[in-house]
Design an enzyme around this catalytic site. Structure first.
Site, PDB file in Angstrom:
ATOM      1  N   ASP A 122       0.872  -1.168   0.000  1.00  0.00           N
ATOM      2  CA  ASP A 122       0.000   0.000   0.000  1.00  0.00           C
ATOM      3  C   ASP A 122       0.913   1.223   0.000  1.00  0.00           C
ATOM      4  O   ASP A 122       2.105   1.127   0.284  1.00  0.00           O
ATOM      5  CB  ASP A 122      -0.936  -0.008   1.218  1.00  0.00           C
ATOM      6  CG  ASP A 122      -2.148   0.892   0.989  1.00  0.00           C
ATOM      7  OD1 ASP A 122      -2.119   1.730   0.053  1.00  0.00           O
ATOM      8  OD2 ASP A 122      -3.133   0.777   1.744  1.00  0.00           O
ATOM      9  N   TRP A 123       0.356   2.370  -0.331  1.00  0.00           N
ATOM     10  CA  TRP A 123       1.161   3.574  -0.558  1.00  0.00           C
ATOM     11  C   TRP A 123       1.837   4.026   0.745  1.00  0.00           C
ATOM     12  O   TRP A 123       1.228   4.612   1.616  1.00  0.00           O
ATOM     13  CB  TRP A 123       0.268   4.655  -1.142  1.00  0.00           C
ATOM     14  CG  TRP A 123       0.198   4.646  -2.645  1.00  0.00           C
ATOM     15  CD1 TRP A 123       0.367   5.727  -3.469  1.00  0.00           C
ATOM     16  CD2 TRP A 123      -0.027   3.531  -3.535  1.00  0.00           C
ATOM     17  NE1 TRP A 123       0.275   5.340  -4.799  1.00  0.00           N
ATOM     18  CE2 TRP A 123       0.042   4.014  -4.874  1.00  0.00           C
ATOM     19  CE3 TRP A 123      -0.238   2.164  -3.350  1.00  0.00           C
ATOM     20  CZ2 TRP A 123      -0.121   3.184  -5.994  1.00  0.00           C
ATOM     21  CZ3 TRP A 123      -0.411   1.344  -4.462  1.00  0.00           C
ATOM     22  CH2 TRP A 123      -0.349   1.848  -5.752  1.00  0.00           C
TER      23      TRP A 123
END
Ligand SMILES: *[C@@H]1O[C@H](CO)[C@@H](O)[C@H](O)[C@H]1NC(C)=O
Ligand SMILES: *[C@@H]1O[C@H](CO)[C@@H](O)[C@H](O)[C@H]1NC(C)=O
Ligand SMILES: *[C@@H]1O[C@H](CO)[C@@H](O)[C@H](O)[C@H]1NC(C)=O
Ligand SMILES: *[C@@H]1O[C@H](CO)[C@@H](O)[C@H](O)[C@H]1NC(C)=O
Ligand SMILES: *[C@@H]1O[C@H](CO)[C@@H](O)[C@H](O)[C@H]1NC(C)=O
Ligand SMILES: *[C@@H]1O[C@H](CO)[C@@H](O)[C@H](O)[C@H]1NC(C)=O
Ligand SMILES: *[C@@H]1O[C@H](CO)[C@@H](O)[C@H](O)[C@H]1NC(C)=O
Ligand SMILES: *[C@@H]1O[C@H](CO)[C@@H](O)[C@H](O)[C@H]1NC(C)=O
Ligand SMILES: *[C@@H]1O[C@H](CO)[C@@H](O)[C@H](O)[C@H]1NC(C)=O
Ligand SMILES: *[C@@H]1O[C@H](CO)[C@@H](O)[C@H](O)[C@H]1NC(C)=O
Ligand SMILES: *[C@@H]1O[C@H](CO)[C@@H](O)[C@H](O)[C@H]1NC(C)=O
Ligand SMILES: *[C@@H]1O[C@H](CO)[C@@H](O)[C@H](O)[C@H]1NC(C)=O
Length: 793
Positions: A287-288
């Site tokens: 995920d970012w």
């Protein structure tokens, strides 16, 4: 990822503060995670063998620097970008949000949210939604759709992103994952199942840093979801097994820690469970900003670092990365075996070839660049081809399936004496700030006061090109019917004013009250009430109007304290229906479509009845102090209320229709299949788990006056030889449409997995010996037929 930055750090709720009790068992950096090394190589198992060969020959031609680039995101036109390698004809990869729409673009559709898809219980429509979404991602040149969502599953009623996923029931979510992924990928678009795994609250999903700065030193690490192995398998992992079985291209590891170790550097969850046990052949992306280390993450199974930069949300864009140059250095200095790096890229490129993305893929629509606030052009240091046609309209006729699904997912909770459907009422009064147009733009990124809610906020939202509001659709219908329509959209005014002084003299035939409940990424909900004084709005209207119909547009679970008010004659939970919201609700309110949505969660009798609340504060400065102990184990949502024998207001699976149905003639057939499943891995895990071993049939009849659909549901009770398990678990459902007086036979196939529990000792699924209960009904508590299956040990 974006909205959390905007939302800031104001996570402490005034109404819900769950402080974790002082617990000396604080899990440090590596927690209680069984080490699983090395990360398994992909073998192309399950039909990807030819694509694997192509991927390997691609990898063979790469330089070490190119290899590092292939596993490291870089700022570019899309929310995630992988470099192009023009000398090999590779255009790079464009990764775009999200689970219900291609978000950062224009002229694209906004589909119903995951919670709505689940509430439809309609396999065909769930598949068609995936198919239509995938077509739009392809049309805009996105190689990867960052969706669908099975984590959060919905452990807690308050979690801010539950609506992006489907349902706290893992079986329903599993079916929805599988069908959505098949739909998306039939377009040649890669789906990304997210977020792996046990990501069940927003609060402290990312570390606390000095002054909240993206580059600041870490004060406290992300919350750790601490859960046992059986709960992992039977709840949180379950729908991801369906995703892998459906051939999902990628899986996104989540922000939280698991048993103390970050999800993106957790070798047990990534290499052990996902690539090992489930036989996942694609790639894991972070995920970012979910990557918190270089070599530890790589060795633990992470294949791609997104968006590639350092710092919170990976937003410290520049040439530096946990991956990138560090990968090059690590191979050069002998820390990282080149074969692991090759496997990472092979995993990334196999689905690319399998889905034919090498064969003339649409170019990225340059409009996305203008709208991309995440990595604006000023942050790029790589070249991207941007000569495609701008502002391409990819919506096609998708409004049709959006409207159908919107209507099919509206759940009718109450309907006294045929209040609904409406039959050309002479006078209609519409109340509530959820009925009409918004006044602040179509972004769905903020919780505005005025305007109907069609979806929630954050990276999982969509950018509306139009929105049919309930008020607009009601007026259109009313005009055709010659009805009078009055509207009152100011909740404060409605809640504090004697309605008889507002409404034109005589009592309206019906008062339609539209309420909303916002939820967004980065924030957990602080209350289960409807927003903007919804309860006071209903109280005020219902004290005057004896035919008050309440419709909610909500992320999910709401407290409905006015449900038994005698003047509240109907209640409809319409969830987040997307851009055709008004048309969809009018379709069911007026009976053009017979309602058939069912609750994909439980509405408790009392809002304090819910368990498994998010942790919202800790009373320790220890860097590892944030821990959510999943002590309720399998008891989430209806499994909890059933196990504790608690009354509820509206149970899981419940929803009314304009007609009536009956069930009869339960039959069960199947050989006494040996319960031992041969240990053999394929995508989705041991194939024997997916074998149908019993068939159950029932006869469904429409006994009422009009045609319509309903959802017979099958629940399984494990024999007493199994370890403690909630009384009933959903293991079959089918939405069936029948004309008045029509009957049909509905068949459910029970797979070996449906009759198994996860045995922590043998580390395998086991079909317990003894008598299984088979219950078929119209909800988890409205059981009409029961039977038994006896398995031999
Ligand atoms: C403390 O941690 C253990 C896990 O080792 C957990 O089972 C227990 O419930 C926790 N105690 C409290 C009071 O939360
Ligand atoms: C988490 O801890 C439990 C209990 O020790 C263990 O059984 C399980 O395998 C662990 N899971 C992960 C992913 O670390
Ligand atoms: C992966 O394959 C390479 C050969 O290509 C081999 O050297 C390596 O040991 C394999 N890794 C694993 C974990 O099997
Ligand atoms: C944090 O913010 C305070 C107040 O603005 C400031 O005095 C302090 O220097 C900042 N600390 C860091 C490490 O930036
Ligand atoms: C390597 O990773 C470290 C963090 O572990 C980071 O500070 C450094 O800038 C990275 N180096 C490169 C070349 O990206
Ligand atoms: C090799 O490089 C990696 C990445 O920069 C670094 O983490 C590691 O400590 C280095 N090892 C040695 C022995 O220099
Ligand atoms: C865009 O540019 C690329 C490379 O510069 C070229 O191969 C391609 O044909 C161009 N496409 C269009 C639509 O002009
Ligand atoms: C809504 O009604 C309240 C109470 O009458 C009033 O104070 C407020 O200004 C109204 N808001 C708008 C936008 O008209
Ligand atoms: C229901 O509506 C009627 C008006 O028709 C009103 O007189 C009555 O007080 C209302 N009932 C309640 C409980 O508010
Ligand atoms: C509601 O009130 C109206 C007018 O007071 C009356 O005609 C009607 O019968 C009432 N309806 C119900 C369901 O009580
Ligand atoms: C019950 O269902 C079975 C299987 O569909 C069918 O063969 C049988 O005829 C049915 N019996 C009745 C009484 O409808
Ligand atoms: C279940 O029914 C299908 C046909 O609908 C049949 O192919 C299959 O063999 C049956 N399985 C069992 C275990 O009876």
């Amino acid at each position: 990822m974006l909205s959390a930055l905007l939302a800031g750090a104001a996570l402490l709720s005034p109404t819900l503060v769950i402080v974790q009790p002082l617990n000396t068992t604080i899990l440090g950096p590596y927690g209680n995670v069984p080490p699983v090394y090395p990360s398994p190589n992909t073998t192309g198992l399950g039909g990807w063998e030819d694509a694997l060969t192509k991927a390997k020959s691609f990898v063979f031609q790469l330089t070490l620097e190119e290899k590092s680039g292939m596993v490291t995101g870089t700022p570019g036109p899309c929310v995630g970008n992988i470099i192009a390698i023009p000398r090999l004809g590779f255009p790079g990869l464009c990764l775009q949000d999200g689970p219900l729409a291609i978000r950062v673009t224009d002229y694209a559709s906004v589909f119903p949210a995951g919670v709505s898809a689940a509430a439809s219980f309609d396999r065909q429509l769930i598949y068609e939604r995936g198919l239509a979404m995938g077509a739009e991602f392809r049309g805009k040149g996105a190689h990867i759709q960052l969706g669908p969502v099975a984590g959060p599953l919905g452990r807690s009623a308050y979690a801010g992103r539950n609506w992006e996923g489907f349902s706290p029931d893992p079986y329903l979510t599993g079916v929805a994952m599988e069908l959505t992924i098949r739909g998306i990928q039939e377009n040649g678009v890669q789906a990304c199942a997210k977020h792996w795994v046990a990501y069940e609250q927003e609060t402290q999903r990312n570390p606390t840093t000095v002054n909240g700065s993206i580059t600041g030193a870490v004060l406290q690490e992300s919350v750790s979801s601490n859960l046992d192995d059986r709960t992992m398998h039977e709840l949180y992992m379950w729908p991801f097994a369906n995703a892998v079985r459906a051939g999902v291209s990628s899986i996104m590891c989540s922000y939280n820690r698991i048993n103390g170790s970050y999800a993106c550097e957790n070798s047990k969850s990534q290499s052990g469970l996902l690539k090992g046990e489930l036989g996942f052949q694609g790639y894991i992306m972070s995920d970012w900003g979910g990557t918190h280390s270089g070599m530890s993450s790589v060795e633990s199974g992470l294949d791609m670092d997104m968006p590639g930069g350092l710092g919170l949300y990976g937003l410290e864009f520049g040439p530096n990365s946990y991956f990138g140059g560090n990968i090059t250095a690590a191979v050069n200095n002998g820390t990282l075996d080149a074969s692991r790096l090759d496997d990472m890229i092979t995993r990334i490129m196999t689905p690319y070839y399998f889905l034919g993305q090498d064969k003339g893929y649409p170019l990225i629509d340059p409009a996305t660049v203008e709208l991309n606030t995440f990595s604006p052009q000023s942050t790029w240091f790589e070249q991207f081809v941007l000569n495609g046609t701008s502002n391409r309209d990819v919506r096609a006729d998708h409004a049709v399936v959006i409207r159908k699904l919107g209507a099919a997912s509206a759940v009718f909770l109450k309907n006294v004496d045929g209040t609904l459907p409406l039959a050309a009422p002479k006078s209609i009064a519409v109340f509530g700030n959820d009925a009409g147009e918004d006044t602040e733009g179509y972004y769905n990124q903020i919780n505005f006061e005025y305007g109907t809610l069609s979806v929630g906020g954050g990276s999982g939202t969509g950018r509306l090109t139009y929105l049919v509001t309930p008020l607009e659709a009601i007026k259109t219908k009313a005009q055709a019917d010659g009805s009078l329509v009055q509207q009152f959209l100011n909740n404060t005014l409605i809640a504090t004013t004697d309605i008889s002084t507002l409404v034109i003299p005589q009592m309206p035939d019906v008062c339609l009250v539209f309420l909303k409940t916002w939820a967004e990424e980065g924030l957990d909900r602080t209350s289960l009430d409807t927003d903007w004084d919804g309860n006071d709005v209903v109280a005020s209207v219902a004290s005057y109007c004896n035919n008050t119909v309440v419709i909610t547009h909500s992320s999910g679970i709401n407290d409905l304290p006015w449900a038994s008010h005698p003047n509240v004659t109907a209640i409809v939970a319409a969830h987040y229906p997307g851009q055709e919201s008004g048309n969809a609700i009018v379709d069911v309110l007026y009976g053009a479509v017979n309602p058939s949505g069912k609750l994909p969660y439980t509405i408790a009798l009392n809002k304090n009845d819910y368990n498994a609340l998010p942790i919202t504060a800790v009373n320790s400065a220890d860097p590892y102090a944030w821990n959510a102990w999943f002590d309720e184990k399998l008891e989430i949502d209806y499994r909890y209320f059933d196990a504790q024998n608690m009354s509820v207001l509206y149970e899981f699976g419940f929803g009314l229709s304009y007609t009536t149905f009956s069930l009869s003639n339960l039959t069960i057939s199947g050989a006494q299949v040996s319960p031992t499943a041969a240990p053999c891995v394929a995508p989705g895990g041991n194939p024997a788990l997916w074998e149908g071993i019993y068939n159950v049939t029932v006869t469904l009849s429409n006994t009422g006056p009009v045609s319509g659909a309903t959802v017979p549901q099958l629940y399984i009770t494990l024999p007493s030889s199994a370890p403690t398990t909630p009384p009933k678990q959903l293991r079959g459902f089918e939405k069936v449409f029948l004309n008045a007086s029509e009957s049909s036979v509905v068949e459910f196939t029970l797979m070996r997995r449906d009759l198994s529990y996860w045995d922590i000792v043998t580390q395998d699924w086991v079909v317990p010996a003894g008598e299984f209960g088979v219950s078929v009904g119209f909800s988890s508590r409205d059981i009409h037929l029961t039977g038994t299956i006896t398995a031999v040990a």
